[in-house]
Design an enzyme around this catalytic site. Sequence first.
Site, PDB file in Angstrom:
ATOM      1  CG  ASP A 107      -1.660  -1.055   1.591  1.00 49.72           C
ATOM      2  OD1 ASP A 107      -1.985  -1.798   0.668  1.00 49.72           O
ATOM      3  OD2 ASP A 107      -2.003  -1.197   2.785  1.00 49.72           O
ATOM      4  CE  LYS A 108       0.038   8.459  -1.384  1.00 50.71           C
ATOM      5  NZ  LYS A 108      -0.962   9.478  -1.676  1.00 50.71           N
TER       6      LYS A 108
END
Length: 243
Positions: A107-108
């Site tokens: 994920d970011k």
Amino acid sequence: MAEKKERLEKILSNLGYGARKDVSYWVRSGWVTVDGVKAKSASQKVLASQIMLEGKALDHPDGLTLIYHKPLGAVCSRKEDGRLIYADFPERWLGRKPALSSVGRLDKETSGLLILTDDGALNHQLTSPKHDISKTYAVMLAEPLKGHEQEKLASGTLMLDGDERPCKAAELELTGDNTANLVLHEGRYHQARRMFAALGNHVTALERIQIGELSLASLSLQAGEYQTLESDALLQMVVGKKL
Ligand code: URA
């Protein structure tokens, strides 16, 4: 695998150097050599190892595999807006064929170990359930652990919102009141965050610290840095032995 002769223009364009018409121009300008002799034509069939462009050997002509320390805030995508992981690599690598892609995604807002490769067989070996390559995450939680989490995660019965099957058994090693290392044996969307949400907690920081036997601590990679290596060497570091 034995090196294969290809048209010079195809080799250079597949390595991301430029379009075929650019290669013709470089050949006409005398910037390309084959075994030290000026190339005659862009369609000449040669081995990549024979070519030099402006006096330099080609960049990873036999494939590209790397270990990357993904920083927080970078996105594992080529297309989305914002800070992309690919901005940390030479621009030329974006033009390579076969394409360089990440083995799974983070994920970011997750940092840590990420492998990227253009080797489809390696990608498959690292992701296939058959090889059960575990991923370890250092997790920080909003609330202190209550004591029931280890057993529930290990039971293989934890259901995530919207999923049809329970999660595979996962191991949790407690490292503090609200910190732990979570070992997963599968890779679902936002899995670690969703697992703790299902346990009534909330992940506030997440870092992937290990893939199989390969740990981030064993590498000297700061966030945003990477190291290239051969597919075989990478696989050996991950599985801890020859497959
Ligand atoms: N689990 C998550 O929630 N996010 C990741 O990036 C990886 C595992």
